[in-house]
Each structure stands twice: as structure tokens, then as C-alpha cells.
Design an enzyme around this catalytic site. Structure first.
Site, PDB file in Angstrom:
ATOM      1  N   SER A   1       0.842  -1.193   0.000  1.00  0.00           N
ATOM      2  CA  SER A   1       0.000   0.000   0.000  1.00  0.00           C
ATOM      3  C   SER A   1       0.873   1.237   0.000  1.00  0.00           C
ATOM      4  O   SER A   1       1.660   1.471   0.924  1.00  0.00           O
ATOM      5  CB  SER A   1      -0.906   0.018   1.233  1.00  0.00           C
ATOM      6  OG  SER A   1      -1.464   1.312   1.354  1.00  0.00           O
TER       7      SER A   1
ATOM      8  N   HIS B   1      -1.078  -1.000  -4.321  1.00  0.00           N
ATOM      9  CA  HIS B   1      -2.375  -0.646  -3.738  1.00  0.00           C
ATOM     10  C   HIS B   1      -2.384   0.861  -3.478  1.00  0.00           C
ATOM     11  O   HIS B   1      -1.530   1.383  -2.758  1.00  0.00           O
ATOM     12  CB  HIS B   1      -2.544  -1.450  -2.443  1.00  0.00           C
ATOM     13  CG  HIS B   1      -3.837  -1.260  -1.738  1.00  0.00           C
ATOM     14  ND1 HIS B   1      -4.953  -2.024  -2.003  1.00  0.00           N
ATOM     15  CD2 HIS B   1      -4.198  -0.393  -0.759  1.00  0.00           C
ATOM     16  CE1 HIS B   1      -5.952  -1.636  -1.215  1.00  0.00           C
ATOM     17  NE2 HIS B   1      -5.514  -0.649  -0.448  1.00  0.00           N
TER      18      HIS B   1
ATOM     19  N   ASP C   1      -4.491   4.104  -2.092  1.00  0.00           N
ATOM     20  CA  ASP C   1      -5.607   4.452  -1.211  1.00  0.00           C
ATOM     21  C   ASP C   1      -6.097   5.868  -1.454  1.00  0.00           C
ATOM     22  O   ASP C   1      -5.368   6.831  -1.229  1.00  0.00           O
ATOM     23  CB  ASP C   1      -5.162   4.304   0.250  1.00  0.00           C
ATOM     24  CG  ASP C   1      -4.964   2.849   0.626  1.00  0.00           C
ATOM     25  OD1 ASP C   1      -5.955   2.103   0.594  1.00  0.00           O
ATOM     26  OD2 ASP C   1      -3.818   2.460   0.930  1.00  0.00           O
TER      27      ASP C   1
ATOM     28  N   MET D   1      -8.749   8.692  -0.384  1.00  0.00           N
ATOM     29  CA  MET D   1      -9.634   9.065   0.738  1.00  0.00           C
ATOM     30  C   MET D   1     -10.094  10.505   0.547  1.00  0.00           C
ATOM     31  O   MET D   1      -9.306  11.370   0.157  1.00  0.00           O
ATOM     32  CB  MET D   1      -8.884   8.957   2.062  1.00  0.00           C
ATOM     33  CG  MET D   1      -8.225   7.606   2.287  1.00  0.00           C
ATOM     34  SD  MET D   1      -7.514   7.507   3.929  1.00  0.00           S
ATOM     35  CE  MET D   1      -6.567   5.976   3.801  1.00  0.00           C
TER      36      MET D   1
ATOM     37  N   HIS E   1      -8.116   1.684  -4.287  1.00  0.00           N
ATOM     38  CA  HIS E   1      -9.085   1.481  -3.200  1.00  0.00           C
ATOM     39  C   HIS E   1      -9.755   2.821  -2.910  1.00  0.00           C
ATOM     40  O   HIS E   1      -9.141   3.705  -2.314  1.00  0.00           O
ATOM     41  CB  HIS E   1      -8.307   0.936  -1.989  1.00  0.00           C
ATOM     42  CG  HIS E   1      -9.126   0.697  -0.770  1.00  0.00           C
ATOM     43  ND1 HIS E   1      -8.557   0.418   0.464  1.00  0.00           N
ATOM     44  CD2 HIS E   1     -10.471   0.687  -0.567  1.00  0.00           C
ATOM     45  CE1 HIS E   1      -9.509   0.245   1.365  1.00  0.00           C
ATOM     46  NE2 HIS E   1     -10.678   0.411   0.770  1.00  0.00           N
TER      47      HIS E   1
ATOM     48  N   MET F   1     -11.943   5.069  -0.943  1.00  0.00           N
ATOM     49  CA  MET F   1     -12.638   5.292   0.330  1.00  0.00           C
ATOM     50  C   MET F   1     -13.304   6.655   0.232  1.00  0.00           C
ATOM     51  O   MET F   1     -12.894   7.622   0.884  1.00  0.00           O
ATOM     52  CB  MET F   1     -11.628   5.208   1.487  1.00  0.00           C
ATOM     53  CG  MET F   1     -11.219   3.772   1.774  1.00  0.00           C
ATOM     54  SD  MET F   1      -9.691   3.668   2.721  1.00  0.00           S
ATOM     55  CE  MET F   1      -8.501   3.706   1.386  1.00  0.00           C
TER      56      MET F   1
ATOM     57  N   MET G   1     -11.659  -5.388   4.805  1.00  0.00           N
ATOM     58  CA  MET G   1     -10.880  -4.485   5.665  1.00  0.00           C
ATOM     59  C   MET G   1     -10.729  -5.116   7.045  1.00  0.00           C
ATOM     60  O   MET G   1     -11.716  -5.509   7.666  1.00  0.00           O
ATOM     61  CB  MET G   1     -11.590  -3.140   5.828  1.00  0.00           C
ATOM     62  CG  MET G   1     -11.646  -2.255   4.594  1.00  0.00           C
ATOM     63  SD  MET G   1     -10.046  -1.777   3.936  1.00  0.00           S
ATOM     64  CE  MET G   1      -9.286  -0.953   5.321  1.00  0.00           C
TER      65      MET G   1
ATOM     66  N   ASP H   1      -6.887  -6.082   3.713  1.00  0.00           N
ATOM     67  CA  ASP H   1      -6.206  -4.792   3.868  1.00  0.00           C
ATOM     68  C   ASP H   1      -6.346  -4.321   5.311  1.00  0.00           C
ATOM     69  O   ASP H   1      -7.459  -4.185   5.813  1.00  0.00           O
ATOM     70  CB  ASP H   1      -6.886  -3.797   2.900  1.00  0.00           C
ATOM     71  CG  ASP H   1      -6.242  -2.428   2.862  1.00  0.00           C
ATOM     72  OD1 ASP H   1      -5.138  -2.257   3.411  1.00  0.00           O
ATOM     73  OD2 ASP H   1      -6.862  -1.524   2.260  1.00  0.00           O
TER      74      ASP H   1
HETATM   75  C1  DX5 Z   1      -6.259   2.012   5.345  1.00  0.00           C
HETATM   76  C2  DX5 Z   1      -5.836   1.646   3.951  1.00  0.00           C
HETATM   77  C3  DX5 Z   1      -4.756   0.638   3.894  1.00  0.00           C
HETATM   78  C4  DX5 Z   1      -3.494   1.028   4.629  1.00  0.00           C
HETATM   79  C5  DX5 Z   1      -3.046  -0.213   5.296  1.00  0.00           C
HETATM   80  O1  DX5 Z   1      -7.498   2.583   5.332  1.00  0.00           O
HETATM   81  O2  DX5 Z   1      -6.911   1.142   3.195  1.00  0.00           O
HETATM   82  O3  DX5 Z   1      -4.459   0.225   2.580  1.00  0.00           O
HETATM   83  O4  DX5 Z   1      -2.461   1.525   3.834  1.00  0.00           O
HETATM   84  O5  DX5 Z   1      -1.955   0.091   6.082  1.00  0.00           O
HETATM   85  P1  DX5 Z   1      -1.301  -0.969   7.056  1.00  0.00           P
HETATM   86  O6  DX5 Z   1      -0.833  -2.113   6.217  1.00  0.00           O
HETATM   87  O7  DX5 Z   1      -0.204  -0.198   7.685  1.00  0.00           O
HETATM   88  O8  DX5 Z   1      -2.361  -1.388   8.039  1.00  0.00           O
HETATM   89 ZN    ZN Z   2      -6.406   0.234   1.226  1.00  0.00          ZN
END
Ligand code: DX5
Ligand code: ZN
Length: 216
Positions: free
Chosen positions: A7, A32, A34, A36, A65, A67, A136, A174
Site C-alpha cells: 500500500s 495498492h 488508497d 480518501m 481502493h 474510500m 478491511m 487490507d
Molecule cells: C487504510 C488503507 C490501507 C493502509 C493499510 O485505510 O486502506 O491500505 O495503507 O496500512 P497498514 O498495512 O499499515 O495497516
Molecule cells: Zn487500502
């Protein structure tokens, strides 16, 4: 063999392109990414502009991903930016089936993600519309949180559901994934491990990824 998706949330954002090359040189299968929006989750990260900017740094699979609330509004932009997989949250506001349909129409693989409190049964109505389910195992929003054990049972239940349905759907996990939790998720039936802080915290990311792929 398990697919490993570091990620990029845990990467050094001042040199994201270089970090992406580092991940792909380390033998990762997917990157990956993220996204947000400060609404669906409290944090704000990157948008399509950044995804597009790093797209030419590597041809690694982009596992995006989302969010964000009302994801259908941004699907086209992320597809144009070079996403290979686009995953939306089942809990997000807006027309989720429309988002999934549009993702596929744009030639991108469609994923659905469930937060820790959402039961596996919630994905059943979507099975015909998706290529991936992202479980998740932390509350979405931040890296570096600890793995929620309840995720393991959800992964096993999903594995059974997908196998009995005969559909070609990948299970990804994840949140809090490290060498130990990653192995347990693989044993529970996961196909893809998304891991941020743990992998980026290793001195030798390549050796760690190799170990996961060879021994899990
Ligand atoms: C959190 C993200 C993850 C995050 C995971 O909301 O969706 O992808 O990067 O991080 P770790 O592996 O540190 O839990
Ligand atoms: Zn993620």
C-alpha cells in the site's frame, strides 16, 4: 501463490514515482493506492491526478481502493488515470451498483470492499458485478493500525461463498497485514495481501515479498 500489493499510503509521498518503482522492483504483484476524501473516512489522500502522474513510472497493476462517498462520480477519472482495479465501499453513499457497472464498462476490474463491521452476507447481491472483494481488517482511514482478528472468519466464509458460487472473484485483505497475519489470511483463503506500514518498514522489501510468496 499469494499476490502481494504494497500500500503506497506508507510510501514517501515526496517521491511517489520512485517509491512505485521500488515496489515494482521488489517483486510486488500490484501497487495498492488508497484514495480518501475526508468524508467517507476522516483522512484525505490522493486523487486521479496523482494516480495519472505516477502511471508512467511502472506498468505494475494499479489496485485503487476508493474510500470515498458517491464513488460513481469519480470512476471515469480513475479509469482514465490508469486504474486496473477500482474498488468501492459497500457502505459508501450513492448508487454502488451503478458504480460497479460503470467500472466494468470502462474496461476496469470492479471490486467491492467491506469494513470490519459489515457482514459477508452484504456482498451476496453483488457477486455478478465484481472481480474482487476487499476485506478491511482495520477501520479504513489510516495506516499502521492493528489487525482485527474477526477478519479471518470473514475471509473463510467468503472463500466458501465464492468457491460454491463458481465465480472468478479474488479475495483481498487490507489492514494490519504483516508476516504473521498475512500467513493466517492466506490460510483462511485470501488471494491478495495489501500491506502498507509493515512492508515499507522492512529494510529489504524484496526479500520479504519473496518469503511471503514462497512460504504462505
Ligand atoms: C487504510 C488503507 C490501507 C493502509 C493499510 O485505510 O486502506 O491500505 O495503507 O496500512 P497498514 O498495512 O499499515 O495497516
Ligand atoms: Zn487500502
Amino acid at each position: 501463490m499469494v499476490l502481494v500489493a504494497p500500500s503506497m499510503l506508507s510510501a514517501d509521498f515526496s517521491k511517489l514515482g520512485e517509491e512505485l518503482r521500488r515496489v515494482s522492483d521488489a517483486g510486488a504483484d500490484w501497487a495498492h493506492l488508497d484514495v480518501m476524501d475526508g468524508m467517507f473516512v476522516p483522512n484525505i489522500t490522493i486523487g486521479p491526478l496523482v494516480v495519472k502522474a505516477i502511471r508512467n513510472c511502472s506498468d505494475i497493476v494499479f489496485d485503487v481502493h476508493l474510500m470515498i462517498q458517491d464513488p460513481v462520480r469519480y470512476v471515469r477519472q480513475f479509469a482514465d488515470a490508469g486504474a486496473d482495479y477500482l474498488t468501492v465501499h459497500i457502505e459508501a453513499e450513492g448508487d454502488i451498483p451503478a458504480a460497479l457497472k460503470l467500472i466494468r464498462e470502462l474496461g476496469v476490474k470492479a471490486g467491492i470492499s467491506i469494513k470490519p463491521a459489515t457482514p459477508v452476507s452484504a456482498v451476496e447481491p453483488y457477486l455478478d458485478m465484481i472481480d474482487l472483494i476487499l476485506v478491511m481488517t482495520v477501520e479504513p482511514g489510516f495506516g499502521g493500525q492493528s489487525f482485527k482478528e474477526e477478519g479471518l472468519e470473514k475471509i473463510s466464509a467468503l472463500r466458501r461463498l465464492i468457491d460454491s458460487s463458481g465465480r472468478d472473484i479474488l479475495i483481498s485483505v487490507d489492514g494490519g497485514i504483516n508476516r504473521e497475519t498475512g500467513k493466517r489470511c492466506k490460510e483462511a483463503g485470501v488471494d491478495v495481501l495489501a500491506a502498507g506500514s509493515y512492508l515499507f518498514g522492512r529494510e529489504d522489501m524484496a526479500a520479504e515479498i519473496r518469503l511471503w510468496k514462497e512460504t504462505f
